[in-house]
Design a protein around this motif. Structure first.
Motif, short mmCIF file in Angstrom:
data_model
loop_
_atom_site.label_atom_id
_atom_site.label_comp_id
_atom_site.label_asym_id
_atom_site.label_seq_id
_atom_site.Cartn_x
_atom_site.Cartn_y
_atom_site.Cartn_z
N GLN A 3 -19.23 -14.61 -12.91
CA GLN A 3 -18.75 -13.25 -12.68
C GLN A 3 -18.28 -13.08 -11.23
N LEU A 4 -18.99 -13.70 -10.32
CA LEU A 4 -18.59 -13.64 -8.92
C LEU A 4 -17.24 -14.32 -8.71
N LEU A 5 -17.05 -15.47 -9.32
CA LEU A 5 -15.77 -16.19 -9.22
C LEU A 5 -14.65 -15.38 -9.84
N LEU A 6 -14.88 -14.78 -10.98
CA LEU A 6 -13.90 -13.93 -11.64
C LEU A 6 -13.57 -12.71 -10.78
N PHE A 7 -14.57 -12.14 -10.15
CA PHE A 7 -14.36 -10.99 -9.27
C PHE A 7 -13.50 -11.37 -8.06
N ILE A 8 -13.75 -12.54 -7.49
CA ILE A 8 -12.97 -13.00 -6.32
C ILE A 8 -11.52 -13.26 -6.71
N VAL A 9 -11.30 -13.86 -7.88
CA VAL A 9 -9.93 -14.13 -8.34
C VAL A 9 -9.18 -12.82 -8.56
N VAL A 10 -9.81 -11.85 -9.21
CA VAL A 10 -9.19 -10.54 -9.45
C VAL A 10 -8.91 -9.85 -8.12
N LEU A 12 -8.35 -11.28 -5.24
CA LEU A 12 -7.24 -11.96 -4.56
C LEU A 12 -5.89 -11.53 -5.15
N PHE A 13 -5.78 -11.45 -6.45
CA PHE A 13 -4.52 -11.05 -7.06
C PHE A 13 -4.15 -9.60 -6.72
N ASN A 14 -5.14 -8.77 -6.64
CA ASN A 14 -4.87 -7.36 -6.33
C ASN A 14 -4.63 -7.14 -4.84
N SER A 15 -5.16 -7.99 -4.00
CA SER A 15 -5.01 -7.78 -2.56
C SER A 15 -3.70 -8.33 -2.01
N CYS A 16 -2.95 -9.08 -2.79
CA CYS A 16 -1.68 -9.63 -2.31
C CYS A 16 -0.71 -8.51 -1.93
N GLN A 17 -0.79 -7.41 -2.60
CA GLN A 17 0.12 -6.30 -2.29
C GLN A 17 -0.12 -5.77 -0.88
N TYR A 18 -1.33 -5.96 -0.35
CA TYR A 18 -1.62 -5.48 1.01
C TYR A 18 -1.01 -6.39 2.07
N PHE A 19 -0.69 -7.61 1.69
CA PHE A 19 -0.10 -8.55 2.63
C PHE A 19 1.42 -8.54 2.63
N GLU A 20 2.00 -7.90 1.64
CA GLU A 20 3.45 -7.81 1.60
C GLU A 20 3.94 -6.90 2.71
N LYS A 21 5.01 -7.31 3.34
CA LYS A 21 5.59 -6.50 4.40
C LYS A 21 7.01 -6.15 4.02
N GLN A 22 7.44 -5.02 4.49
CA GLN A 22 8.80 -4.57 4.25
C GLN A 22 9.76 -5.47 5.03
N VAL A 23 10.69 -6.09 4.36
CA VAL A 23 11.68 -6.95 5.00
C VAL A 23 12.87 -6.07 5.40
N PRO A 24 13.23 -6.07 6.69
CA PRO A 24 14.36 -5.23 7.11
C PRO A 24 15.68 -5.80 6.57
N SER A 25 16.64 -4.92 6.41
CA SER A 25 17.94 -5.35 5.90
C SER A 25 18.72 -6.05 7.01
N GLU A 26 19.82 -6.70 6.61
CA GLU A 26 20.67 -7.39 7.58
C GLU A 26 21.22 -6.42 8.61
N LYS A 27 21.65 -5.26 8.16
CA LYS A 27 22.23 -4.27 9.07
C LYS A 27 21.22 -3.80 10.10
N GLU A 28 19.98 -3.58 9.65
CA GLU A 28 18.93 -3.16 10.59
C GLU A 28 18.66 -4.25 11.62
N LEU A 29 18.58 -5.49 11.16
CA LEU A 29 18.36 -6.61 12.09
C LEU A 29 19.51 -6.75 13.08
N LEU A 30 20.74 -6.60 12.58
CA LEU A 30 21.90 -6.70 13.45
C LEU A 30 21.91 -5.60 14.50
N GLN A 31 21.64 -4.38 14.08
CA GLN A 31 21.61 -3.26 15.03
C GLN A 31 20.51 -3.44 16.08
N LYS A 32 19.37 -3.92 15.64
CA LYS A 32 18.27 -4.16 16.57
C LYS A 32 18.65 -5.23 17.58
#
Length: 161
Positions: A3-10, A12-32
Motif C-alpha cells: 500500500q505504501l508503494l502504491l501510495f508513492i506511485v500515485v 508521483l503521478f499526481n505531483s508531476c503537474q506541480y513540476f510543469e512550468k509555463q514555456v514562454p512563446s517565441e515572441k516573448e523570448l524574442l522581446q525579452k
C-alpha cells in the motif's frame, strides 16, 4: 508495504503537474532578448590592420581612433585648407563605417560657421578623404554593424611643419 508503494506511485503521478512550468512563446523570448541588448554599444569597435594585433579592447579602440585621425590629418596636410582658412585649426569629421567595410566622411560645422565657406571645405574634404586602408566594421553579437563617431582633426598650418 504494498500500500505504501502504491501510495508513492500515485503521489508521483499526481505531483508531476506541480513540476510543469509555463514555456514562454517565441515572441516573448524574442522581446525579452531584444530588451536585454544594449544597442548603444558594440562588442568590437571597427579596426584597421595595424590595431588588430592588440588584445586589449580599450587599447585597440584607442589605436583605431588615433590611426583614423592620423590618416585624415595626413590627407588634409597636402591641401590648402590651412592657407584658405588660417583661423580654422580643427575640423570635426563624422566618420561612418558601414557593415560592408566602406566609409563615409562628413565635416561637422558649428551652427554659426558663416566665417568660412562650408560648401568649399566640404568639397575639399570629400576630394581628399579617399583611398583609406581596409577597415573592419564593428561587430555586435557576431554580426557586422554600422557605426558612427566624430573625430576632431587638427589642421596644421603649412609654415608650422
Amino acid at each position: 508495504m504494498r500500500q505504501l508503494l502504491l501510495f508513492i506511485v500515485v503521489l508521483l503521478f499526481n505531483s508531476c503537474q506541480y513540476f510543469e512550468k509555463q514555456v514562454p512563446s517565441e515572441k516573448e523570448l524574442l522581446q525579452k532578448e531584444l530588451k536585454s541588448i544594449n544597442w548603444k554599444e558594440v562588442d568590437e569597435f571597427p579596426s584597421v590592420v595595424d590595431c588588430e594585433k592588440i588584445a586589449d579592447k580599450k587599447l585597440r579602440e584607442q589605436c583605431f581612433f588615433e590611426k583614423m585621425a592620423q590618416l585624415i590629418q595626413e590627407k588634409l596636410d597636402i591641401d590648402s585648407l590651412s592657407i584658405l582658412y588660417p583661423e580654422l585649426d580643427t575640423i570635426e569629421v563624422k566618420v561612418t563605417v558601414f557593415p560592408n567595410a566602406t566609409m563615409q566622411f562628413e565635416p561637422q560645422f558649428p551652427k554659426d560657421s558663416v566665417a568660412y565657406d562650408t560648401i568649399k571645405i566640404d568639397s575639399i574634404l570629400h576630394a581628399r578623404l579617399v583611398d583609406f586602408p581596409k577597415v573592419n566594421p564593428a561587430i555586435k553579437r557576431g554580426i557586422p554593424v554600422k557605426t558612427q563617431f566624430i573625430l576632431p582633426v587638427i589642421i596644421k598650418a603649412k609654415d608650422a611643419k
